[in-house]
Enzyme design. Structure first.
Site, short mmCIF file in Angstrom:
data_model
loop_
_atom_site.label_atom_id
_atom_site.label_comp_id
_atom_site.label_asym_id
_atom_site.label_seq_id
_atom_site.Cartn_x
_atom_site.Cartn_y
_atom_site.Cartn_z
N GLN A 133 0.83 -1.20 0.00
CA GLN A 133 0.00 0.00 0.00
C GLN A 133 0.86 1.25 0.00
O GLN A 133 1.68 1.43 0.90
CB GLN A 133 -0.87 -0.02 1.26
CG GLN A 133 -1.74 1.20 1.45
CD GLN A 133 -2.27 1.28 2.87
OE1 GLN A 133 -1.51 1.15 3.82
NE2 GLN A 133 -3.56 1.50 3.01
N GLY A 134 0.67 2.10 -0.97
CA GLY A 134 1.44 3.36 -1.01
C GLY A 134 0.56 4.54 -0.63
O GLY A 134 -0.02 5.18 -1.50
N TYR A 135 0.45 4.77 0.66
CA TYR A 135 -0.36 5.90 1.14
C TYR A 135 0.54 7.01 1.69
O TYR A 135 0.62 8.09 1.15
CB TYR A 135 -1.33 5.42 2.24
CG TYR A 135 -2.69 4.96 1.74
CD1 TYR A 135 -2.84 4.38 0.49
CD2 TYR A 135 -3.82 5.10 2.54
CE1 TYR A 135 -4.08 3.95 0.04
CE2 TYR A 135 -5.07 4.67 2.11
CZ TYR A 135 -5.19 4.11 0.86
OH TYR A 135 -6.42 3.69 0.44
N SER A 136 1.21 6.69 2.82
CA SER A 136 1.98 7.73 3.52
C SER A 136 3.15 8.24 2.69
O SER A 136 3.74 7.49 1.91
CB SER A 136 2.52 7.19 4.85
OG SER A 136 1.48 6.86 5.70
N SER B 74 4.54 -1.00 3.83
CA SER B 74 4.77 -2.31 4.45
C SER B 74 5.14 -3.34 3.39
O SER B 74 4.40 -3.52 2.43
CB SER B 74 3.51 -2.79 5.18
OG SER B 74 3.09 -1.82 6.10
N GLU C 64 -8.58 -1.21 6.63
CA GLU C 64 -7.26 -1.34 7.23
C GLU C 64 -7.37 -1.23 8.76
O GLU C 64 -6.75 -1.99 9.49
CB GLU C 64 -6.31 -0.25 6.70
CG GLU C 64 -4.94 -0.32 7.35
CD GLU C 64 -3.95 0.70 6.84
OE1 GLU C 64 -4.38 1.67 6.19
OE2 GLU C 64 -2.75 0.52 7.10
N GLU D 195 -4.81 9.45 18.09
CA GLU D 195 -5.40 10.78 18.22
C GLU D 195 -6.29 11.10 17.02
O GLU D 195 -7.36 11.71 17.16
CB GLU D 195 -4.30 11.83 18.38
CG GLU D 195 -3.57 11.77 19.73
CD GLU D 195 -2.69 10.54 19.90
OE1 GLU D 195 -2.24 9.96 18.89
OE2 GLU D 195 -2.46 10.14 21.06
#
Lengths: 385, 374
Positions: A131-134, A166, A248, A369
């Site tokens: 997964q390429g999110y961040s 990951s 997720e 948070e």
């Protein structure tokens, strides 16, 4: 016999005949998980065979439609299958971000062609996804991402960097958020799929405090991507991303819990001679068993379409905080044994490394948070949140 | 679990009835202010009978609805949300469960179904719930028994028509064998009843037994075999109390979140402050978890599953801790107004404290989880 009872009987005998004995033992560590994919090294014939027979039956994804490689089971039948697998201690045949994250998003947002192309190979564990999110500077504030995706007429051109990807170094394909427009923060994002072997893709593992490197930095340098590999509409990938994040969070919330064992922490730690610690462990077990009941209830609600869309945030928050607490207690109970980092008797420092790994739980997939903020805004409807 | 349509119907009925008739203003505050000796209204108990609620767990063959622990928990949650004082928990759940399938049940159930009979259960003898430590003696005398000893924290004890008394007929303190459960009518000679108002304005009795004579047919089930009906009754009782605490926690949270949405300080709605938002969101999650644990315990009880025992301890321990959190956050976030008698939030704090102790507090149940999980 009702239909469900006969389904249970058939399932039981099929599992009895097809689940290898070796796959009915508890996993010793994360290394025992089967990830599938083009380059996966099976640990044993039994592991490979178990994935194959379950994949053929569509039971790696029992509730997906049979047309896309799933089992086509109803929610009640899916529950029966899971219960029967649990009854013989059967391992999960496949651990897969394709199943837990991409698949549900494709089922909802993919074109018919994308579904028939990608879902069956996810079900059979043939392609391993990451997964390429961040991105650096865009973690929990995901919509701040900068990776550029330009329309070059007959293809897309991708440039940028992802982080915390990951197992990117082990993955075959990536599902990725890219910026196709800079006009609005949430509105200019698209959801793109491409092969990690494409020219211009490179990965670099990040060494963590646990000594492991499950995450990578991933770089895209003039990566060409075919036009039909965007999921959903161009510039509307944020909807797909949010839907996927719900799945997720659901997955992360269950990490370290259940895991096939119904023993309490007190039972697995054995005799604790310190009454203060024993009391803490007892109170933890109350929390953990109650949370397990909540997880079961939550899954039932999801299947029945009754879960509030912000509930995965609550589950992710509660589950990961609990998992951190569990490993604090395991460290406390282990004393100086639990401090050994690489000795044989500590199984290579299993306890301290797992303890450190859990610290990421409340950061990855959106921090605790961020999750609390989502609950406050969308469930409690508090002002200005 | 997903509720069935019938279960939803019961829950909706209890919800709308209690939100109308069982409110703090109409019941709890009213009975407290007039100094009612029972701490609850018999009219409401009668209305609950008309809705079938008093006989909820009574078998259909004996005039009840024949429903289970799940339905009971759903009703208890609404009782808790409104802090409605009534003998529902002690009578319709605990006493009915203990007497189910016995001659005593045949005798007392019609009055319970009609909303005319109130029952109480006497277990505790000291300030903490220790059912195996029961020392109140019942000695054979004539064709019956003579009971001697003391009980405390007998909720509704002074209002009850019948008190289920757990006594020791053999063995010694600490053993579960040798206990016997007696149905003692209120008029039994030699029983002294001291009516005590508790912190939350509910009433519980201290009982002194001085050779109280009861007939042999006052025995519920078997002589020396009282642990089994007591264990069943306590399992349902603590699940019911857990559900009541879940409801009370939810009621306190709703009141608090409403307050966060309208109270201004420093020129802002206080609900805009992230620190309060996060605490409220955390509380929301904890209440959901306690509710899931409680419904799970009820579901396992209804299925007759062996895990029902440990799950009922988990539910009581978790709900007790969560209710405590909910009322502490509730009073704190209300600020000064939360300390006044005029505001209702304080009622939640007092009720949660009593409910946590009833049938054993969170520490006791966590200890039981530890013992049973080992």
């Amino acid at each position: 016999m009702t239909d469900l009872e006969s389904f249970r009987a058939e399932t039981r005998s099929w599992l009895e005949a097809n689940c290898p004995a070796e796959m009915r033992t508890p996993m010793r560590s994360e290394d025992d998980a089967c990830w599938g994919g083009r380059n996966f090294q099976f640990q044993s014939e039994a592991q490979e065979q178990w994935l194959r027979v379950m994949g053929e039956k569509g039971w790696t994804v029992p509730d997906w439609p049979a047309a896309y490689g799933g089992g086509g089971l109803s929610p009640a039948e899916t529950k029966v299958l899971r219960e029967e697998m649990k009854a013989i201690g059967a391992r999960n045949p496949l651990s897969s971000f394709g199943i837990s994250m991409l698949g549900p998003a494709l089922l909802k947002y993919g074109t018919e062609e994308q579904k028939t192309r990608f879902l069956p190979e996810i079900a059979r564990g043939e392609i391993r996804w990451c997964q390429g999110y961040s991105e650096p500077g865009a973690g929990s504030d995901l919509a701040g991402l900068q990776t550029r995706c330009e329309d070059k007429g007959d293809h897309w051109l991708v440039n940028g960097q992802k982080v915390w990807t990951s197992y990117a170094d082990k993955a075959d394909w990536i599902f990725c958020l890219v910026r196709t427009s800079t006009e609005s923060k949430h509105g200019g994002i698209s959801f793109l799929l491409f092969d990690m072997e494409s020219e211009g893709v490179s990965t670099k593992p990040i060494l963590l405090i646990s000594g492991y490197s499950p995450f990578c930095e991933t770089f895209f340098d003039d990566v060409k991507v075919p036009k039909d590999q965007i999921v959903g509409e161009v510039n509307k990938g944020w909807d797909v991303a949010k839907y996927l994040l719900g799945h997720e969070r659901e997955m992360i919330s269950g990490m370290g819990l259940g895991s096939g064992s119904s023993r309490t922490l007190a039972a697995s730690l054995g005799e604790i001679d310190d009454p203060v610690l024993a009391a803490e462990v007892a109170l933890f077990d109350v929390d953990a068993i109650a949370f397990a009941a909540m997880s079961e209830h939550f899954i039932d609600q999801l299947k029945a379409g009754e879960a509030h869309p912000a509930m995965p945030s609550m589950m992710k928050y509660a589950g990961t905080e609990l998992n951190k607490k569990r490993h604090e207690l395991i460290m406390a109970a282990g004393g100086s044994d639990a401090l050994e980092w690489d000795s044989e008797r500590s199984r290579g420092g299993k306890a301290p490394r797992e303890w450190l790994r859990t610290k990421a739980n409340s950061i990855e997939g959106g921090t605790s948070e961020v999750q609390l903020g989502i609950v406050a805004k969308h469930i409690l409807r508090l002002p200005g949140a | 679990m997903i509720l069935t349509d019938d279960q939803r119907q019961i829950a909706d009925m209890a919800k709308s009835f209690l939100a109308e008739e069982g409110t703090i203003a109409k019941q709890l505050r009213h009975w407290r202010d007039i100094g009612c000796k029972d701490g609850f209204g018999h009219d409401l108990w009668k209305q609950m009978a008309e809705l079938g609620l008093t006989g909820l767990a009574v078998p259909e063959a004996e005039g009840g609805l024949g429903l289970g622990a799940t339905e009971a928990a759903l009703v208890m949650e609404e009782v808790g949300r409104n802090l409605t004082p009534s003998p529902f928990l002690t009578t319709a759940l605990v006493a009915v469960e203990a007497m189910k399938g016995t001659e005593q049940g045949k005798h007392w159930f019609p009055g319970i179904v009609a909303g005319e009979t109130v029952a109480a259960i006497a277990v505790d003898e000291g300030p903490h719930h220790r059912p195996r430590q029961i020392a109140l003696r019942a000695e054979r005398s004539g064709n019956g028994f003579a009971l001697s000893g003391t009980k405390q924290f007998v909720v509704h004890g002074a209002s009850a028509d019948v008190i289920l008394v757990a006594a020791r007929t053999s063995g010694s303190a600490g053993e579960s064998d040798g206990l016997t459960l007696f149905a003692v009518p209120r008029e039994a000679a030699g029983m002294t009843v001291e009516n005590v108002a508790l912190t939350d304005s509910s009433k519980a009795a201290r009982l002194t037994f001085d050779k109280v004579a009861v007939d042999a047919d006052a025995v519920i089930g078997e002589v020396d075999g009282g642990w089994e009906p007591l264990r069943r009754a306590m399992r349902l009782g603590r699940t019911g109390a857990a559900a009541e605490m879940v409801g009370a926690a939810g009621g306190a949270m709703t009141m608090t979140v409403d307050y966060l949405r309208q109270r201004k300080q420093f020129g802002k709605l206080i609900g805009e402050f992230q620190v309060l938002q996060h605490r409220a969101a955390h509380l929301f999650g904890e209440i959901e978890i306690a509710r899931a644990a409680t419904l799970k315990a009820a579901e396992l009880l209804d299925k007759g599953d062996d895990k029902a025992g440990i799950m009922s301890h988990v539910a009581k321990a978790k709900a007790g801790r969560v209710a405590t959190l909910a009322v502490q956050e509730g009073v704190q976030m209300h600020g000064g107004i939360g300390m006044t008698d005029e505001h209702d939030i304080g009622f939640y704090m007092k009720r949660a404290k009593v409910l946590d102790s009833l049938f054993g507090d969170s520490s006791y149940h966590a200890r039981m989880v530890q013992v049973m999980g080992a």
